[in-house]
Structures are given as structure tokens and as C-alpha cells.
Write a protein that holds these residues in place. Structure first.
Motif, short mmCIF file in Angstrom:
data_model
loop_
_atom_site.label_atom_id
_atom_site.label_comp_id
_atom_site.label_asym_id
_atom_site.label_seq_id
_atom_site.Cartn_x
_atom_site.Cartn_y
_atom_site.Cartn_z
N CYS A 84 -0.99 9.99 -3.02
CA CYS A 84 0.17 10.90 -2.98
C CYS A 84 -0.22 12.37 -3.17
O CYS A 84 0.65 13.24 -3.19
CB CYS A 84 1.19 10.50 -4.04
N CYS A 96 -0.18 5.44 -8.60
CA CYS A 96 -0.62 6.19 -9.78
C CYS A 96 0.41 6.13 -10.91
O CYS A 96 0.34 6.90 -11.86
CB CYS A 96 -0.92 7.64 -9.41
N GLY A 111 2.88 11.95 -7.18
CA GLY A 111 3.43 10.81 -7.91
C GLY A 111 3.87 9.71 -6.97
O GLY A 111 4.70 9.93 -6.10
N CYS A 112 3.26 8.52 -7.12
CA CYS A 112 3.63 7.38 -6.28
C CYS A 112 3.43 6.11 -7.09
O CYS A 112 3.04 6.17 -8.26
CB CYS A 112 2.79 7.35 -5.00
N CYS A 140 -4.21 11.78 -7.54
CA CYS A 140 -4.03 10.53 -6.79
C CYS A 140 -4.38 10.75 -5.31
O CYS A 140 -3.85 11.66 -4.68
CB CYS A 140 -2.60 10.05 -6.94
ZN LIG Z 1 -0.06 8.63 -6.42
#
Ligand SMILES: [Zn+2]
Length: 343
Positions: free
Chosen positions: A270, A278, A274-275, A267
Motif C-alpha cells: 500500500c 500491514c 495502510g492495507c 508497506c
Molecule cells: Zn499495507
């Protein structure tokens, strides 16, 4: 001073004048208080009585003629285009600004992607948007019973498309039929990218449209391996999204490639942590790919024992949305200048 001689010459004398100043000099010369006409008038008392009236009339007629010629010439010299009809340009006037146009973001991204591949030696080839069932499905090893061949997944030009062994026309649902067209026409080695519009009967929402753009790419030659596919796609992804991205292949199924893989990049927002962009996964899918299925080679008359190759396909809108952080596919098609001017 001969009145007749003046009459004959005055016309050309005035015509040759080029400025209002010169015209004024001429006016003074003839009509001024000490001018030619005044001199002529002053000579009247010296004439025989019977000649005075006629001479006086001639002087008056000459005076009127000269006055008229001077007035006409004055208008001509004062007109916007001195002496002619050509337009005069006032360089002091404020100009009209024509804002330069620019390419649509999808055109920009398409060109950018194609340029990355042409730098690696790929050719750009386009195909028609109306295709045969064979080129769109059968030739690509998509069997008759495959769900993507149903009418709710493909725009057929005629309603009776399900009659068996048919080869009806349709709006291509992907750019892959150009693989079939090129391979039927040319012999390997081939390295081709195919940009173009594709059509699917999807309801329009933030991430779907009945029409969108794809770029297809494929290579066919002797000894083409999966590692070649990986190397080329990694080079491509880093050119578009930056050198620091990570890439991974996820096993997948496509009828026209074996083995097949979907390709994810880390992504860009991030950095794989992980955000929300995504879905907390840290990875974003960018394209589908794989080694061209031997059945595809058989359909175009290539020997699968002699040749191998890979193919990949991506959505231009998807790449553009990831690249620019656009969250609604419909923005591309609305022609809203507030959106378009940002690119
Ligand atoms: Zn992300």
C-alpha cells in the motif's frame, strides 16, 4: 581352380568385408550361376570316372562352408552395432528431458541477503545448531531469570536445565551465539553475517514454526556509531525491497544491544497508506537491531571503552514472505512442487 586353396582363403576374404553389398558380390562370385562353385561342378564330367564322386563331395562341402560363412557374416553386418558391441546412437529418437532443478526460495533469499552484505565487505560465518547456554544466553547478557531461558521457549537437550550456574546444551534459539563464538576467537575489526537454522518450541501455524532461518549481522571496530547501523540497514532494505521504500527505527528492548531498535519498512503493497497486509499501519517490521551491549564485549574480553559495534537479526522466512507475498510459513517446508516451482 584348387579347392584346397579356396578353402584356406575364403575365411579371411569374408572376414575383411565391411558391407552387405561387398558380401553379396562375394556370394555371387562363388555361389552365383556363373560363379566359382558352378564352374567347379561343371568341370566334373571332364574328370576320370573314379575321381568324380570324391571331387563332387569336396565341391559340396566347400559350398556348404561358404554358405555358412556368408550367413554368419551377414548377421554380423546387420547387427545394431556393426562389427562390435558398441551401442549405436539413433539421433532421430526423441530425447529424455531432465528438468533443471532450482534452489529453494529460502536458499535463494538467504543467498541474496548474504550477497548484499558481502558486497559491503562482510564475511559469512556459520555456527553449530547445538549450542551452550553460555553462548546462547549468558554471553549475550540474557540473565538466568529471563523468560526466554524457560524450557517452554527453548529446546534443551536435557530436562534439568534450570539447575543454577549450569551450562547445558540446547538447540540455539537464535543465530546470535555465533557473535560470541567469533568475538572470542578474533579481534576487531569484524564485519560478519551469520545465516542458519534456529529452533523454538512454538506451535506450528501460518506464521510460526519450531524451526526457522535467521541471518545475523554485526560489526565491531573503533568508533562504530548508530548512524553506521542506520546507513547499512537502509542500503540493505532498499536492495531487497526497492529504492522507493521508507524505513524507520522504533525503540525496543533486547538484552544484548543498547540502545535497541526494531526496524520497519513502509508497506510494499500500500506504499505506507495502510492495507490489510500491514494491519492498516502502513509499516512492516523486518528486523531487530542495536548497538552491542558493553556486557557482551566484557563476556568475550573486549574493552567496551575501546570498541563499539552494532548487531542486527532478521528472519529469512519473514523477509521471503514479504518479498513474494507468501501468507503461510508452512508452505516453505512442505516440498509441494506447485509452490516451489514459482521461484
Ligand atoms: Zn499495507
Amino acid at each position: 581352380m584348387d579347392i584346397e586353396a579356396i578353402k584356406i582363403n575364403i575365411g579371411t576374404e569374408i572376414q575383411d568385408l565391411a558391407s552387405l553389398e561387398a558380401l553379396e558380390e562375394l556370394r555371387v562370385k562363388y555361389l552365383g550361376r556363373k560363379g566359382v562353385l558352378a564352374e567347379l561342378t561343371g568341370s566334373i564330367p571332364g574328370l576320370p570316372v573314379e575321381a568324380r564322386a570324391a571331387f563332387g563331395q569336396s565341391v559340396n562341402a566347400l559350398k556348404n562352408k561358404i554358405t555358412l560363412l556368408i550367413e554368419e557374416k551377414k548377421k554380423l553386418l546387420a547387427a545394431p552395432a556393426a562389427g562390435g558391441s558398441a551401442e549405436r546412437v539413433d539421433i532421430g529418437m526423441p530425447g529424455i528431458v531432465h528438468e533443471p532443478g532450482r534452489l529453494h526460495p529460502l536458499t535463494q533469499v538467504t543467498r541474496e541477503i548474504c550477497a548484499i552484505f558481502t558486497r559491503m565487505g562482510f564475511s559469512i560465518i556459520e555456527g553449530p545448531e547445538i549450542e551452550t547456554e553460555f553462548n546462547n544466553f549468558t554471553g549475550l547478557n540474557i540473565p538466568l531469570e529471563h523468560p526466554s531461558r524457560e524450557a517452554f521457549d527453548t529446546f534443551y537437550l536435557k530436562a534439568d536445565h534450570r539447575a543454577p550456574t549450569t551450562d547445558h546444551l540446547l538447540l540455539r534459539s537464535h543465530t546470535s551465539p555465533v557473535q560470541i563464538r567469533v568475538m572470542k576467537e578474533k579481534k576487531p575489526p569484524l564485519a560478519v553475517v551469520v545465516p542458519g537454522r534456529v529452533y523454538r518450541p512454538d506451535a506450528v501455524d501460518a506464521s510460526h514454526s519450531f524451526m526457522f532461518h535467521q541471518i545475523e549481522g554485526f560489526i565491531v571496530d573503533k568508533n562504530i556509531r548508530f548512524s553506521d547501523l542506520k546507513g547499512i540497514l537502509e542500503f540493505f532494505a532498499k536492495q531487497v525491497f526497492g529504492q522507493d521504500i521508507l524505513m524507520r527505527f522504533r525503540p525496543h528492548f533486547f538484552p544484548f544491544t543498547e540502545p535497541s531498535a526494531e526496524v520497519d519498512i513502509s508497506c510494499v503493497i500500500c506504499k505506507a497508506k495502510g492495507c490489510s497486509a500491514c494491519g492498516r499501519k502502513g509499516w512492516i517490521e523486518i528486523l531487530g537491531s542495536g548497538m552491542i551491549h558493553p556486557n557482551v564485549f566484557k563476556h568475550v574480553g573486549y574493552d567496551p571503552k575501546k570498541y563499539s559495534g552494532f548487531a542486527f537479526g532478521m528472519g529469512v522466512e519473514r523477509i521471503a514472505m514479504l518479498k513474494y507475498g507468501i501468507n503461510d510459513i508452512r508452505l516453505f517446508y512442505e516440498n509441494d512442487l506447485r509452490f516451489l516451482k514459482q521461484f
